[in-house]
Design an enzyme around this catalytic site. Sequence first.
Site, PDB file in Angstrom:
ATOM      1  N   ASP A  94      -7.225   2.977   2.550  1.00 48.03           N
ATOM      2  CA  ASP A  94      -6.901   1.709   3.206  1.00 48.03           C
ATOM      3  C   ASP A  94      -8.100   0.770   3.217  1.00 48.03           C
ATOM      4  O   ASP A  94      -7.967  -0.439   2.982  1.00 48.03           O
ATOM      5  CB  ASP A  94      -6.422   1.973   4.634  1.00 48.03           C
ATOM      6  N   GLU A  96      -0.421   9.614  -6.068  1.00 45.15           N
ATOM      7  CA  GLU A  96       0.673   8.664  -6.023  1.00 45.15           C
ATOM      8  C   GLU A  96       0.948   8.075  -7.406  1.00 45.15           C
ATOM      9  O   GLU A  96       2.106   7.866  -7.775  1.00 45.15           O
ATOM     10  CB  GLU A  96       0.346   7.565  -5.012  1.00 45.15           C
ATOM     11  N   GLU A 156       0.855  -1.189   0.000  1.00 44.61           N
ATOM     12  CA  GLU A 156       0.000   0.000   0.000  1.00 44.61           C
ATOM     13  C   GLU A 156       0.890   1.238   0.000  1.00 44.61           C
ATOM     14  O   GLU A 156       1.664   1.465   0.934  1.00 44.61           O
ATOM     15  CB  GLU A 156      -0.916  -0.008   1.222  1.00 44.61           C
TER      16      GLU A 156
END
Length: 494
Positions: free
Chosen positions: A475, A321, A290
Amino acid sequence: MWRKAAGAALLALAVGYFYHTNPELPEQVLQYLSLPHPSTQGDPTLEQVISTAWETLITAPASQWGRVAVGVNACVDVVVSGIGLLQALAVDPGLGRDHEVLHSKEDLKEAFIHYMERGSAAERFFTDKEVFQRIARAAAEYPGAQLYVGGNAALIGQKLATYPQLMVLLCGPVGPKLHEMLDEQIVVPPESLQETDEYHLILEYKAGEQWGATRAPQANRFIFSHDVSNGEMRALEMFVASLDEFQPDLVVLSGLHMMEGQGRQMWEQRLKEAVAAISDVRNAVPVHLELASMTDKDYMNSIMQEQVMPIVTSIGLNEQELLFLSQAGTGPHAELASWGGIPDVGRVSDILLWVLEQHGRSDPESEADLTRIHFHTLAYHVLATVDGHWANQVAAVAAGARVASIQACGLQSIDASKVVLRAPLEFHSSHGEPREKLSLNPTEPVTVWHRGNVTFHLAPVLVCKQPLRTVGLGDAISAEGLVYSEIRPQLPFL
């Protein structure tokens, strides 16, 4: 009554005109027009159609995980109004400016504004321990401040623990407050327990919230900490050592981004040690990595090229990201400074394909293990997988989208009146040529396309109109996607 009849007549004339002038009217537009619409009381909305379709699409995989080991970043999150806290610290609004690391309240203010005006999430390391502790005390005492389980690993563990069939191991710096808040189903090795907690400050802002000349285009948060335990990934070796006894079916690794603020000499050494540790695991079980917010291109390149990414099986990441990953590796669309709104699906598809081709196993002769990327942004999610390695990905991407809606709104199930569809109804498989024109069908709300031996699955997100909490959504999305994913045995996992 006559108004409805007149409206229907006008709609029919409009459709007839467009069909006459463009006989290749997209099929999905005709499907959309045939759907029940809220023109009369009681008819389902588009959001209701999609949420109902998800219930059919989201099915459990034939083979499910039994034991999942998660590590290595864990902390206590202090969630507070970002603007409120900065005002309490006697900081005035001003111009935004990004900082790779934060050294002062002024740096904090500038970085917060920089990301708030973009509506983007970010995470930074605060170097001054004493100043951070003063800010942390002010945050904890601020009216309405709340304490939550924090850290990607702990949050993923918490989400996985909601499934009673899963046994979850969590390794990371677990202090007394965090241990108290963790789900009882989570196993914490005694070596992970420490006397004090690590605190992270989460500065949230709402869509439309304004501070000085800065206005947030959407709700999000800015995270910072002075967290040396997580920053040095001190729990990594202990995490790997615990796997022999725990015998997991899946390993989830997070926290690499925390090392970025520790300096090049530190992260170069720890990355080598992390690669050695992961290499001991990769031949036994799949490893999901992750990712989180980073700013050092050299550090990202080390993760991506010769270090970590080729030896993990799956990664999860968001739009910032993904773009930064491409910028660091001079990949597709690296010239973009930012997405400037909802990321273009074609550009996202280009970068995902590039990652799997350059750093993954899209070439059967490649020695890399990476075969799956779970991308998430506010309006939609994409799961890209190398053919033959994963199953049940339609259910997995839809499950991730569903949990994003539910968790953001703080509900147990989707309330269609509290969410809105913001995903594009039409898009392309690539930003360049050749490309395929694609559409979103609300009654089957996962769009699938192929590029070479990579399959893409896109699910729209029903965006919460008034989100209660944005922290940990990524998450939860990755965790939910993994729960509904099934890996097909390949040579390293036989």
